[in-house]
Design an enzyme around this catalytic site. Sequence first.
Site, PDB file in Angstrom:
ATOM      1  CE  LYS A 161       9.350 -21.783  15.456  1.00 43.94           C
ATOM      2  NZ  LYS A 161       9.998 -22.833  16.271  1.00 43.94           N
ATOM      3  NE  ARG A 198       9.388 -23.590  25.094  1.00 45.65           N
ATOM      4  CZ  ARG A 198       9.162 -23.685  23.783  1.00 45.65           C
ATOM      5  NH1 ARG A 198       9.409 -22.649  22.994  1.00 45.65           N
ATOM      6  NH2 ARG A 198       8.725 -24.808  23.268  1.00 45.65           N
ATOM      7  NE  ARG A 243       6.499 -29.128  20.304  1.00 49.46           N
ATOM      8  CZ  ARG A 243       6.802 -28.095  21.073  1.00 49.46           C
ATOM      9  NH1 ARG A 243       7.154 -28.278  22.318  1.00 49.46           N
ATOM     10  NH2 ARG A 243       6.762 -26.874  20.590  1.00 49.46           N
TER      11      ARG A 243
HETATM   12  P1  ADP Z   1      10.547 -21.403  19.669  1.00 49.36           P
HETATM   13  O1  ADP Z   1       9.618 -20.207  19.624  1.00 49.36           O
HETATM   14  O2  ADP Z   1      11.366 -21.552  18.435  1.00 49.36           O
HETATM   15  O3  ADP Z   1       9.846 -22.676  20.057  1.00 49.36           O
HETATM   16  P2  ADP Z   1      11.639 -20.080  22.052  1.00 49.36           P
HETATM   17  O4  ADP Z   1      11.871 -18.692  21.562  1.00 49.36           O
HETATM   18  O5  ADP Z   1      10.472 -20.282  22.971  1.00 49.36           O
HETATM   19  O6  ADP Z   1      11.602 -21.132  20.833  1.00 49.36           O
HETATM   20  O7  ADP Z   1      13.000 -20.574  22.774  1.00 49.36           O
HETATM   21  C1  ADP Z   1      13.071 -21.866  23.367  1.00 49.36           C
HETATM   22  C2  ADP Z   1      13.832 -21.768  24.698  1.00 49.36           C
HETATM   23  O8  ADP Z   1      15.209 -21.486  24.436  1.00 49.36           O
HETATM   24  C3  ADP Z   1      13.333 -20.654  25.628  1.00 49.36           C
HETATM   25  O9  ADP Z   1      13.439 -21.107  26.950  1.00 49.36           O
HETATM   26  C4  ADP Z   1      14.274 -19.491  25.330  1.00 49.36           C
HETATM   27  O10 ADP Z   1      14.416 -18.642  26.455  1.00 49.36           O
HETATM   28  C5  ADP Z   1      15.581 -20.212  24.997  1.00 49.36           C
HETATM   29  N1  ADP Z   1      16.386 -19.543  23.961  1.00 49.36           N
HETATM   30  C6  ADP Z   1      15.930 -18.855  22.862  1.00 49.36           C
HETATM   31  N2  ADP Z   1      16.964 -18.402  22.116  1.00 49.36           N
HETATM   32  C7  ADP Z   1      18.097 -18.826  22.742  1.00 49.36           C
HETATM   33  C8  ADP Z   1      19.508 -18.687  22.481  1.00 49.36           C
HETATM   34  N3  ADP Z   1      19.962 -18.021  21.393  1.00 49.36           N
HETATM   35  N4  ADP Z   1      20.377 -19.269  23.343  1.00 49.36           N
HETATM   36  C9  ADP Z   1      19.939 -19.941  24.435  1.00 49.36           C
HETATM   37  N5  ADP Z   1      18.642 -20.108  24.754  1.00 49.36           N
HETATM   38  C10 ADP Z   1      17.725 -19.548  23.920  1.00 49.36           C
HETATM   39  P1  AMP Z   2       4.644 -23.438  19.161  1.00 51.28           P
HETATM   40  O1  AMP Z   2       4.129 -22.573  20.254  1.00 51.28           O
HETATM   41  O2  AMP Z   2       4.881 -22.691  17.882  1.00 51.28           O
HETATM   42  O3  AMP Z   2       5.797 -24.292  19.575  1.00 51.28           O
HETATM   43  O4  AMP Z   2       3.439 -24.455  18.812  1.00 51.28           O
HETATM   44  C1  AMP Z   2       2.962 -25.371  19.771  1.00 51.28           C
HETATM   45  C2  AMP Z   2       2.097 -26.418  19.085  1.00 51.28           C
HETATM   46  O5  AMP Z   2       0.943 -25.801  18.479  1.00 51.28           O
HETATM   47  C3  AMP Z   2       2.762 -27.201  17.941  1.00 51.28           C
HETATM   48  O6  AMP Z   2       3.534 -28.296  18.394  1.00 51.28           O
HETATM   49  C4  AMP Z   2       1.525 -27.660  17.146  1.00 51.28           C
HETATM   50  O7  AMP Z   2       0.868 -28.749  17.763  1.00 51.28           O
HETATM   51  C5  AMP Z   2       0.602 -26.447  17.264  1.00 51.28           C
HETATM   52  N1  AMP Z   2       0.830 -25.480  16.150  1.00 51.28           N
HETATM   53  C6  AMP Z   2       1.295 -24.206  16.252  1.00 51.28           C
HETATM   54  N2  AMP Z   2       1.379 -23.641  15.027  1.00 51.28           N
HETATM   55  C7  AMP Z   2       0.974 -24.582  14.131  1.00 51.28           C
HETATM   56  C8  AMP Z   2       0.864 -24.626  12.719  1.00 51.28           C
HETATM   57  N3  AMP Z   2       1.207 -23.583  11.941  1.00 51.28           N
HETATM   58  N4  AMP Z   2       0.403 -25.778  12.140  1.00 51.28           N
HETATM   59  C9  AMP Z   2       0.054 -26.838  12.893  1.00 51.28           C
HETATM   60  N5  AMP Z   2       0.156 -26.871  14.231  1.00 51.28           N
HETATM   61  C10 AMP Z   2       0.616 -25.760  14.856  1.00 51.28           C
END
Ligand code: ADP
Ligand code: AMP
Length: 213
Positions: free
Chosen positions: A13, A127, A171
């Site tokens: 995302k 990551r 999570r």
């Molecule tokens: P989210 O915001 O949904 O938690 P991230 O954007 O931080 O996820 O992505 C999680 C990990 O996966 C990061 O290390 C990122 O670089 C990697 N990643 C994101 N999109 C892809 C993809 N399409 N293929 C492989 N790795 C990805």
């Molecule tokens: P993220 O960076 O989006 O993966 O969020 C990291 C952590 O922050 C999550 O696992 C939750 O503990 C908290 N968090 C982020 N956004 C929210 C939300 N909209 N509601 C509740 N907890 C959140």
Amino acid sequence: MKIIMLGAPGAGKGTQAKRIAEEFGIPHISTGDIFRANIKEKTELGMEAKSYMDKGQLVPDELTVKILLDRVAKDDCKNGYVLDGYPRTIPQAEVLYDAVTKLDDKIDYAINVDVPDENIIDRMGGRRACVKCGATYHIKYNPPKKEDTCDICQSNLIIRDDDKPETVKNRLSVYHEQTQPLIEYYSKQGILKEVDGTQDIDVVFEDIKKILK
Ligand code: ADP
Ligand code: AMP
């Protein structure tokens, strides 16, 4: 344009939201980033949020909703925004709906980045996040030019505390229980769009651009 990114933790995302924000000139709003900034500054909110985040739980809606509403009320959100990590519960989605409807406005798209659980563990294990600017990398799929160093600001890259395997499992189950129902919620509103998040980062972004243009 107002966009919501849906998907499991680690689905990509944030990676896609940053690209959307750049392409369309709208702010990228991540509630996770806001919490992490507060943790770094040791604010009261940060300390409270950390106690939930470290366990892989959601920060309670009472805290999260206020932060989001304050953020989207800022001037830079007038032409839209891309939300990453909000909403994560149906009540959060309802608060957002009410706030947007009050302004005679609407959310345009909820984009679900679909990635199965098997891939998520691998994604989050690899990551790496910049301690300073929050840029995100992956050791295999999106490596920095220089090991453990941010391409953008040259600061150190770290493993997020909540990306440890035990927390990731938590999570994921929280996601299935509390966040996944939003897919049906937005489908009923007619604004849900699905993308296959297992594809290469650039391919996922091409698919998203097709939806948004
Ligand atoms: P989210 O915001 O949904 O938690 P991230 O954007 O931080 O996820 O992505 C999680 C990990 O996966 C990061 O290390 C990122 O670089 C990697 N990643 C994101 N999109 C892809 C993809 N399409 N293929 C492989 N790795 C990805
Ligand atoms: P993220 O960076 O989006 O993966 O969020 C990291 C952590 O922050 C999550 O696992 C939750 O503990 C908290 N968090 C982020 N956004 C929210 C939300 N909209 N509601 C509740 N907890 C959140």
